[in-house]
Design an enzyme around this catalytic site. Sequence first.
Site, PDB file in Angstrom:
ATOM      1  N   TYR A   1     -16.239  14.153 -16.441  1.00 11.85           N
ATOM      2  CA  TYR A   1     -16.738  12.782 -16.343  1.00 11.85           C
ATOM      3  C   TYR A   1     -17.734  12.716 -15.163  1.00 11.85           C
ATOM      4  O   TYR A   1     -17.506  13.336 -14.112  1.00 11.85           O
ATOM      5  CB  TYR A   1     -15.560  11.812 -16.152  1.00 11.85           C
TER       6      TYR A   1
ATOM      7  N   ARG B   1       0.840  -1.220   0.000  1.00 14.65           N
ATOM      8  CA  ARG B   1       0.000   0.000   0.000  1.00 14.65           C
ATOM      9  C   ARG B   1       0.865   1.256   0.000  1.00 14.65           C
ATOM     10  O   ARG B   1       0.423   2.317  -0.414  1.00 14.65           O
ATOM     11  CB  ARG B   1      -0.981   0.017   1.183  1.00 14.65           C
TER      12      ARG B   1
ATOM     13  N   ASP C   1      -7.081  16.736 -16.104  1.00 14.97           N
ATOM     14  CA  ASP C   1      -7.334  15.319 -16.387  1.00 14.97           C
ATOM     15  C   ASP C   1      -6.943  15.094 -17.839  1.00 14.97           C
ATOM     16  O   ASP C   1      -7.610  15.587 -18.758  1.00 14.97           O
ATOM     17  CB  ASP C   1      -8.808  14.990 -16.133  1.00 14.97           C
TER      18      ASP C   1
ATOM     19  N   LYS D   1      -7.872   3.688 -19.569  1.00 13.46           N
ATOM     20  CA  LYS D   1      -8.169   4.032 -20.959  1.00 13.46           C
ATOM     21  C   LYS D   1      -6.940   3.828 -21.847  1.00 13.46           C
ATOM     22  O   LYS D   1      -6.403   2.743 -21.874  1.00 13.46           O
ATOM     23  CB  LYS D   1      -8.712   5.456 -20.985  1.00 13.46           C
TER      24      LYS D   1
HETATM   25  O1  7XF Z   1     -12.083   5.379 -12.193  1.00 12.34           O
HETATM   26  P1  7XF Z   1     -11.912   5.235 -13.667  1.00 12.34           P
HETATM   27  O2  7XF Z   1     -10.635   4.546 -14.046  1.00 12.34           O
HETATM   28  O3  7XF Z   1     -13.130   4.667 -14.331  1.00 12.34           O
HETATM   29  O4  7XF Z   1     -11.704   6.723 -14.257  1.00 12.34           O
HETATM   30  C1  7XF Z   1     -12.567   7.790 -14.021  1.00 12.34           C
HETATM   31  C2  7XF Z   1     -12.422   8.772 -15.143  1.00 12.34           C
HETATM   32  C3  7XF Z   1     -11.665   9.908 -14.930  1.00 12.34           C
HETATM   33  N1  7XF Z   1     -11.492  10.844 -15.899  1.00 12.34           N
HETATM   34  C4  7XF Z   1     -12.072  10.687 -17.099  1.00 12.34           C
HETATM   35  C5  7XF Z   1     -11.866  11.737 -18.142  1.00 12.34           C
HETATM   36  C6  7XF Z   1     -12.831   9.545 -17.370  1.00 12.34           C
HETATM   37  O5  7XF Z   1     -13.374   9.427 -18.589  1.00 12.34           O
HETATM   38  C7  7XF Z   1     -13.017   8.574 -16.376  1.00 12.34           C
HETATM   39  C8  7XF Z   1     -13.813   7.360 -16.610  1.00 12.34           C
HETATM   40  N2  7XF Z   1     -14.661   7.435 -17.714  1.00 12.34           N
HETATM   41  C9  7XF Z   1     -15.337   6.266 -18.268  1.00 12.34           C
HETATM   42  C10 7XF Z   1     -16.132   6.762 -19.482  1.00 12.34           C
HETATM   43  O6  7XF Z   1     -16.322   7.986 -19.631  1.00 12.34           O
HETATM   44  O7  7XF Z   1     -16.540   5.939 -20.294  1.00 12.34           O
HETATM   45  C11 7XF Z   1     -16.164   5.610 -17.205  1.00 12.34           C
HETATM   46  C12 7XF Z   1     -17.201   4.672 -17.586  1.00 12.34           C
HETATM   47  S1  7XF Z   1     -18.642   4.776 -16.492  1.00 12.34           S
END
Ligand code: 7XF
Length: 397
Positions: free
Chosen positions: A110, A57, A184, A209
């Site tokens: 998001y 951790r 971000d 991603k």
């Molecule tokens: O916790 P995650 O790895 O899902 O990331 C959160 C997140 C943070 N910043 C951006 C710009 C994101 O697009 C996301 C997650 N987005 C996915 C999407 O828009 O498809 C989540 C699917 S519900």
Amino acid sequence: MDNQDFATRQIHAGSLERENFRPLVMPIHQSATFYFDSVEQGAALFAGEEDGYFYTRIDNPNQRELATRLAELEGGESGLVFASGMGAISSMFWSLVRSGDHIIANKTLYGCTYELLYEGFPRFNIDVDFVDLSVSGILEKFLRPETRIVYIETPANPNLKISDINYLASTAHTYNPEIKVVVDNTFATPYLQQPLGLGADIVVHSSTKYLNGHGDVVAGAVISDAATIKLIADNGLRYFTGSVLGPFECFLISRGLKTLDLRMEKHCANAREVAEFLEQDKRVKNVNFPGLPSHPAYKLAQKQMKLPGAMISFELAGNKEYCANFVNNCKLCRCAVSLGDAETLIQHPASMTHNSYSPEALADAGIAENLLRISVGLESASDIIADLKQALDHCDN
Ligand code: 7XF
């Protein structure tokens, strides 16, 4: 060993010294804990007087290698990896804000980041203003002495609005050098855009991603200067969230990262073709893609990004049912959230990724009910376009 019981031997027999191998690829250090030479050495590690590993951790070779590589690619001093993008974002925020502080956040975020800021922080007496930070000259109107963080996504999820990182950072820092400007960078990746070089203080990622790129991991990262990363490690990660990324996930992301540039080039080339196809089709009302001259920040995107990315959103000339019919008829393009995978994914933000927004907030952020978002994958562009075309044709019948 011979005179030891079975229970002991099944744990210790044949143990090899751990430090004498020379594998080319970093092995997966799937160990929760690390043994000490002595009590004194353990104490020195805990006190930070000696560098090394003692508990996953806190640190682990797979985490450290991946975080260091991401920091290098983003042009930052130091990095940290997390169990999800939300783990990274919330660990960063909790480390930096306290009761009475003020945050300025982009209106388009998001859905879960929005929810953290809209629902979560006001419970702790942290005030958040949601502002369209893609508008030049707007930040000045919202900065105040308690402002601690300016937070944006650019390109923003899901409407692909572009904010001028350089303008936001210089404006915030002129007002108060202590303000942290956080970007971000999930949609762009460090291959296309390096916010720290444009004046931002902190970069966050959903590594789920493009960084991983293969749709088999949920993960996150934060990159910044060494002091800020130490603060987030000692506070946010260690005890606020404990949102630690497992060694196996680190291994997979390190593997995916090796082809980031190759994948991004193909993703972006495919996306340009898909965006051009969508823009010329009369059944498509409008297309949001920073690589089209019709995008309001086309020039800024060219200045700030190496390529315009591979995320597109578009409104169909029809209602919500028409959109659902279209998506339901896509065959190659899967109806799924997430992005940055080899597979082309299509989803409906208002009811999926952004369903935490109220109808009013959706309208205010320009996320219409007939808006669809596509993450253009690595298949052949002509096959992706053929699939979208046949689904549109189907809607006409
Ligand atoms: O916790 P995650 O790895 O899902 O990331 C959160 C997140 C943070 N910043 C951006 C710009 C994101 O697009 C996301 C997650 N987005 C996915 C999407 O828009 O498809 C989540 C699917 S519900």
